[in-house]
Design an enzyme around this catalytic site. Structure first.
Site, PDB file in Angstrom:
ATOM      1  N   THR A  11       1.073  -0.688  -0.171  1.00 16.96           N
ATOM      2  CA  THR A  11      -0.240   0.098   0.268  1.00 16.96           C
ATOM      3  C   THR A  11       1.094   1.052   0.431  1.00 16.96           C
ATOM      4  O   THR A  11       0.633   2.079  -0.469  1.00 16.96           O
ATOM      5  CB  THR A  11      -1.286   0.272   1.135  1.00 16.96           C
ATOM      6  N   ALA A  12       1.722   1.503   0.908  1.00 19.18           N
ATOM      7  CA  ALA A  12       2.806   2.586   0.942  1.00 19.18           C
ATOM      8  C   ALA A  12       3.723   2.658  -0.642  1.00 19.18           C
ATOM      9  O   ALA A  12       3.512   3.738  -0.443  1.00 19.18           O
ATOM     10  CB  ALA A  12       3.492   2.754   2.248  1.00 19.18           C
TER      11      ALA A  12
ATOM     12  N   GLU B 235      -7.581  -2.766   5.717  1.00 22.56           N
ATOM     13  CA  GLU B 235      -8.367  -2.163   5.128  1.00 22.56           C
ATOM     14  C   GLU B 235      -9.894  -0.891   6.114  1.00 22.56           C
ATOM     15  O   GLU B 235     -10.326  -1.220   4.846  1.00 22.56           O
ATOM     16  CB  GLU B 235      -9.446  -3.482   5.803  1.00 22.56           C
ATOM     17  N   ALA B 236      -9.056  -0.507   6.802  1.00 24.39           N
ATOM     18  CA  ALA B 236     -10.103   0.481   7.758  1.00 24.39           C
ATOM     19  C   ALA B 236      -9.311   1.285   7.604  1.00 24.39           C
ATOM     20  O   ALA B 236      -7.754   1.410   7.735  1.00 24.39           O
ATOM     21  CB  ALA B 236     -10.373   0.352   9.178  1.00 24.39           C
TER      22      ALA B 236
ATOM     23  N   LYS C 230     -17.512   3.766   6.384  1.00 23.29           N
ATOM     24  CA  LYS C 230     -17.452   3.580   8.208  1.00 23.29           C
ATOM     25  C   LYS C 230     -17.325   4.721   7.793  1.00 23.29           C
ATOM     26  O   LYS C 230     -16.199   5.815   7.600  1.00 23.29           O
ATOM     27  CB  LYS C 230     -15.245   3.293   7.746  1.00 23.29           C
TER      28      LYS C 230
ATOM     29  N   VAL D 172      15.934  -7.408  -4.468  1.00 23.44           N
ATOM     30  CA  VAL D 172      16.599  -6.175  -3.969  1.00 23.44           C
ATOM     31  C   VAL D 172      17.480  -6.990  -3.099  1.00 23.44           C
ATOM     32  O   VAL D 172      16.972  -7.220  -2.052  1.00 23.44           O
ATOM     33  CB  VAL D 172      16.444  -5.206  -3.289  1.00 23.44           C
TER      34      VAL D 172
ATOM     35  N   GLU E 282      -7.158   3.012  15.735  1.00 29.39           N
ATOM     36  CA  GLU E 282      -7.584   3.885  15.099  1.00 29.39           C
ATOM     37  C   GLU E 282      -7.220   4.007  13.722  1.00 29.39           C
ATOM     38  O   GLU E 282      -7.156   5.042  12.760  1.00 29.39           O
ATOM     39  CB  GLU E 282      -7.489   4.834  15.380  1.00 29.39           C
TER      40      GLU E 282
ATOM     41  N   THR F  85      -4.826   4.136  11.582  1.00 27.67           N
ATOM     42  CA  THR F  85      -4.188   5.201  11.235  1.00 27.67           C
ATOM     43  C   THR F  85      -2.917   5.204  10.707  1.00 27.67           C
ATOM     44  O   THR F  85      -1.935   6.252   9.582  1.00 27.67           O
ATOM     45  CB  THR F  85      -2.878   5.536  12.643  1.00 27.67           C
TER      46      THR F  85
ATOM     47  N   ILE G 218      -2.254   4.215   6.799  1.00 21.36           N
ATOM     48  CA  ILE G 218      -2.741   4.664   5.815  1.00 21.36           C
ATOM     49  C   ILE G 218      -2.815   6.061   5.880  1.00 21.36           C
ATOM     50  O   ILE G 218      -1.763   7.017   4.857  1.00 21.36           O
ATOM     51  CB  ILE G 218      -3.821   3.878   4.909  1.00 21.36           C
TER      52      ILE G 218
HETATM   53  C1  LIG Z   1      -2.642  -6.454  11.829  1.00 26.06           C
HETATM   54  C2  LIG Z   1      -2.192  -5.028  10.889  1.00 26.06           C
HETATM   55  C3  LIG Z   1      -3.188  -4.970  10.464  1.00 26.06           C
HETATM   56  C4  LIG Z   1      -3.625  -3.631  10.412  1.00 26.06           C
HETATM   57  N1  LIG Z   1      -4.874  -2.844   9.750  1.00 26.06           N
HETATM   58  C5  LIG Z   1      -4.241  -1.126   9.726  1.00 26.06           C
HETATM   59  C6  LIG Z   1      -5.687  -0.515   9.362  1.00 26.06           C
HETATM   60  O1  LIG Z   1      -7.089  -0.820   9.878  1.00 26.06           O
HETATM   61  N2  LIG Z   1      -5.520   0.331   8.851  1.00 26.06           N
HETATM   62  C7  LIG Z   1      -4.420   1.200   7.938  1.00 26.06           C
HETATM   63  O2  LIG Z   1      -4.491   1.992   7.505  1.00 26.06           O
HETATM   64  N3  LIG Z   1      -3.436  -0.119   8.166  1.00 26.06           N
HETATM   65  C8  LIG Z   1      -3.216  -1.395   8.904  1.00 26.06           C
HETATM   66  N4  LIG Z   1      -2.479  -2.081   8.669  1.00 26.06           N
HETATM   67  C9  LIG Z   1      -0.742  -0.926   8.363  1.00 26.06           C
HETATM   68  C10 LIG Z   1      -1.115  -1.493   7.213  1.00 26.06           C
HETATM   69  O3  LIG Z   1      -1.268  -3.175   6.804  1.00 26.06           O
HETATM   70  C11 LIG Z   1      -0.128  -1.141   5.861  1.00 26.06           C
HETATM   71  O4  LIG Z   1       0.517   0.073   6.934  1.00 26.06           O
HETATM   72  C12 LIG Z   1       0.154  -1.039   4.616  1.00 26.06           C
HETATM   73  O5  LIG Z   1      -0.014  -1.781   4.204  1.00 26.06           O
HETATM   74  C13 LIG Z   1       1.551  -1.182   3.936  1.00 26.06           C
HETATM   75  O6  LIG Z   1       2.611  -1.128   3.974  1.00 26.06           O
HETATM   76  P1  LIG Z   1       4.053  -1.589   3.695  1.00 26.06           P
HETATM   77  O7  LIG Z   1       3.606  -0.916   1.846  1.00 26.06           O
HETATM   78  O8  LIG Z   1       4.546   0.192   4.647  1.00 26.06           O
HETATM   79  O9  LIG Z   1       4.249  -3.066   3.845  1.00 26.06           O
HETATM   80  P2  LIG Z   1       4.257  -4.017   2.900  1.00 26.06           P
HETATM   81  O10 LIG Z   1       2.691  -4.530   2.479  1.00 26.06           O
HETATM   82  O11 LIG Z   1       4.692  -5.341   3.825  1.00 26.06           O
HETATM   83  O12 LIG Z   1       5.091  -4.079   1.523  1.00 26.06           O
HETATM   84  C14 LIG Z   1       6.579  -4.040   1.266  1.00 26.06           C
HETATM   85  C15 LIG Z   1       6.920  -4.110  -0.051  1.00 26.06           C
HETATM   86  O13 LIG Z   1       8.071  -3.749   0.088  1.00 26.06           O
HETATM   87  C16 LIG Z   1       8.608  -5.649  -0.923  1.00 26.06           C
HETATM   88  N5  LIG Z   1       9.896  -5.600  -0.728  1.00 26.06           N
HETATM   89  C17 LIG Z   1      10.427  -5.828   0.718  1.00 26.06           C
HETATM   90  N6  LIG Z   1      11.507  -6.463   0.992  1.00 26.06           N
HETATM   91  C18 LIG Z   1      11.882  -6.093  -0.696  1.00 26.06           C
HETATM   92  C19 LIG Z   1      13.271  -6.602  -1.504  1.00 26.06           C
HETATM   93  N7  LIG Z   1      13.974  -7.021  -0.619  1.00 26.06           N
HETATM   94  N8  LIG Z   1      13.268  -6.470  -2.821  1.00 26.06           N
HETATM   95  C20 LIG Z   1      12.107  -6.111  -3.732  1.00 26.06           C
HETATM   96  N9  LIG Z   1      10.643  -5.300  -2.662  1.00 26.06           N
HETATM   97  C21 LIG Z   1      11.144  -5.679  -0.649  1.00 26.06           C
HETATM   98  C22 LIG Z   1       7.515  -5.540  -0.668  1.00 26.06           C
HETATM   99  O14 LIG Z   1       7.363  -7.162  -2.060  1.00 26.06           O
HETATM  100  C23 LIG Z   1       5.951  -5.639  -0.761  1.00 26.06           C
HETATM  101  O15 LIG Z   1       6.337  -5.440  -1.887  1.00 26.06           O
HETATM  102  C24 LIG Z   1      -1.730  -2.891   9.887  1.00 26.06           C
HETATM  103  C25 LIG Z   1      -1.145  -3.365  10.288  1.00 26.06           C
HETATM  104  C26 LIG Z   1      -1.550  -4.544  10.970  1.00 26.06           C
HETATM  105  C27 LIG Z   1       0.105  -5.222  11.028  1.00 26.06           C
END
Ligand SMILES: Cc1cc2nc3c(=O)[nH]c(=O)nc-3n(C[C@H](O)[C@H](O)[C@H](O)COP(=O)(O)OP(=O)(O)OC[C@H]3O[C@@H](n4cnc5c(N)ncnc54)[C@H](O)[C@@H]3O)c2cc1C
Length: 520
Positions: A19-20, A54-55, A83, A191, A348, A350, A352
């Site tokens: 998502t990030a 999801e929220a 929501k 990477v 809450e 937060t 996203i």
């Molecule tokens: C239990 C739980 C519930 C959550 N519920 C919510 C919610 O309701 N609302 C909300 O706002 N947030 C929620 N979050 C947080 C939310 O899931 C994350 O903030 C959001 O998904 C962003 O994740 P991210 O993109 O930072 O990391 P990730 O989804 O882990 O993505 C990381 C990316 O980096 C890539 N990557 C990693 N290492 C390498 C490498 N060596 N080479 C190439 N690519 C690499 C992966 O393949 C992936 O594409 C929740 C988190 C958890 C743990």
């Protein structure tokens, strides 16, 4: 060529496609001047994403609007729902519940915030009812109703806001299509090596498992909990907040959707943590966030499964984490956004929002092409990052600290913990005076604080004496009238299903809608 020497467009490399990563790619593609920047995103299917989240908060609507997304097409593509707030069940003590709504409580009369009038009427022995009765969003939640708020803040129908529940994986897919159609280059690969310039320590080259090399001037670390660049490579330290937010595990499992579709997230406190319920169009998301010191994984799993209101769609998946943040999110020429920058439990919703805020800050502070990376930009980014994270953390701590679940170790410890100074002062000020100052650099509004403070049983001892300008009989009449206007307003509000079923700009599918938006 090394960082700082490139005179062409600034090469921005985003590592990670969760998502990030895709919010960042889409946001920067929309905001930056195209000829000055090249955007590349590397993601690894082999590693995958965290797969939860999801929220959201109402701010996500501003992000989507900035991209020009059609709301109906977006909701359809992400299986999204509405929501209006979060219901907290059993958080104060078993049997008690309240909603933290998106919107305001009551109306400010004689220039005085509503909570003072409510407190005054209560203390005068008036039958005012609960503070919750004066929120339009809460009344809509109780009827599972929804329609978009009116633009007029003077109307009772303009006093609420809304966010979405959605499938975060589908949202990332949606943004991937949007961003790649706008020129973001996507590279699939893992990477395996990160090279730094010995002269200034900046990262300048990534090597993928395939042997391919990717050079860049600015790297955005969206690699999730791994924090490949800012944590593992640049060595940014970690502020551990588990003394205040002790939950360190979550089990997540979707279940079959049940009707009616409720327009709010529900969080139910448990002995060793809390359980979430997030209704989407195609399924309901569920999870149990818990402290491994207070609850075993087996016990947490049993509790989660026993609370599902539909058939489980798979096995519960375990996630491990620690509450905290990176010391600096921007180090050298690497900027951490998303889970690579820190983690706060989803109490809450937060995370996203924190991603969104970081993207906007980065866009505003983006280095100019050919000019190198000015450390003052990084310092300002880190100042904003630290303030937002800390204020968000304090709001989450409040949910634990003010509880009356006596005899349960997690909750007993939470009541006894030493609070961060700023939070302690806010609670004390509210108890003493009913006053709740707005943060300048904070995520949650005064009304959000009021919802949780009062919901968690923190009662204001007195009220702002300026409220006495309204004669008590007049105050009684206004409260009755306000209550009636809320009830009348929500009485003819449709079910949210009608809103979700409305035709969007693209009924043939989100992909085509995305292409149209992308080329607009
Ligand atoms: C239990 C739980 C519930 C959550 N519920 C919510 C919610 O309701 N609302 C909300 O706002 N947030 C929620 N979050 C947080 C939310 O899931 C994350 O903030 C959001 O998904 C962003 O994740 P991210 O993109 O930072 O990391 P990730 O989804 O882990 O993505 C990381 C990316 O980096 C890539 N990557 C990693 N290492 C390498 C490498 N060596 N080479 C190439 N690519 C690499 C992966 O393949 C992936 O594409 C929740 C988190 C958890 C743990």
């Amino acid at each position: 060529m090394q960082a700082g020497e490139n005179t062409g467009p600034l090469r921005i490399v985003i590592v990670g496609g969760g998502t990030a990563g895709w919010m960042c790619a889409a946001g920067l593609a929309r905001l930056l001047v195209p000829d000055d920047y090249d955007l590349t995103l590397i993601e690894s299917e082999e590693i995958g994403t965290v797969g939860v989240g999801e929220a959201t908060l109402p701010h996500i609507r501003r992000f989507n609007a900035m991209l020009g997304l059609d709301e109906a097409a977006f909701l359809r593509a992400t299986q999204g729902s509405i929501k209006l707030g979060v219901e907290f069940v059993d958080w104060l003590r078993p049997g008690e519940r309240y909603i933290h709504p998106f919107g305001t409580f009551g109306e400010p009369w004689a220039g005085v915030e509503f909570q003072h009038h409510w407190t005054r009427a209560r203390q005068a022995g008036e039958p005012v009812g609960s503070f919750q009765d004066y929120s339009y969003a809460i009344a809509a939640c109780r009827r599972n109703a929804f329609e978009p708020p009116q633009d007029d803040p003077a109307s009772i129908r303009g006093t609420y806001d809304y966010a979405y529940h959605f499938d975060a994986g589908l949202y990332a897919d949606y943004l991937r299509r949007w961003a790649t159609a706008r020129g973001v280059e996507r590279i699939e690969g893992k990477v395996v090596d990160i090279r730094r310039d010995p002269a200034n320590g900046h990262v300048h080259r990534l090597t993928l498992a395939s042997g391919a090399e990717v050079e860049g001037d600015l790297f955005v670390d969206c690699s999730g909990f791994r924090s490949l660049l800012v944590g593992a490579t640049m060595g940014s330290g970690w502020h551990d907040w588990s003394e205040w937010l002790p939950c360190d595990r979550a089990l997540a499992v979707p279940c079959a959707r049940v009707d009616p579709l409720t327009p709010y997230t529900r969080l139910t406190a448990q002995r060793g943590g809390w359980v979430w319920r997030i209704p989407l169009q195609h399924r309901t998301g569920n999870g149990h966030v818990f402290s491994s010191r207070h609850c075993s994984e087996d016990e947490a799993c049993d509790i989660l499964l026993s609370r599902l209101d539909g058939e489980a769609l798979g096995e519960p998946r375990l996630l491990r984490f620690q509450a905290g943040r990176r010391d600096r999110a921007w180090v050298g020429n690497c900027v951490a956004i998303g889970l690579s920058s820190g983690f706060l439990e989803p109490l809450e919703s937060t995370s996203i929002y924190l991603i969104q805020a970081a993207i906007i800050d980065l866009a505003n502070l983006i280095p100019a092409r050919g000019g190198g990376i000015d450390p003052r930009l990084a310092a300002e980014f880190n100042r904003l990052f630290a303030a937002l994270y800390e204020r968000t953390r304090d709001f989450l701590i409040l949910h634990y600290a003010a509880n009356d679940r006596v005899g349960e170790p997690l909750w007993d410890e939470a009541r006894a913990m030493t609070l961060p100074d700023d939070l302690r002062q806010r609670i004390d000020l509210f108890r003493a005076s009913g006053t709740m100052p707005e943060y300048r650099l904070g995520l949650f509004s005064r009304d959000s604080w009021l919802a949780v403070l009062i919901g968690q049983g923190v009662a204001p001892g007195t009220y702002n004496r300026l409220a006495d300008h309204v004669p008590i009989a007049e105050l009684r009449r206004r409260l009755v009238d306000l209550h009636a206007r809320i009830a009348a307003g929500v009485a003819d509000m449709p079910d949210q299903a009608a809103f979700l079923a409305r035709p969007g700009a693209d009924d043939a599918g989100a992909g085509a809608a995305m292409r149209r938006v992308a080329t607009a």
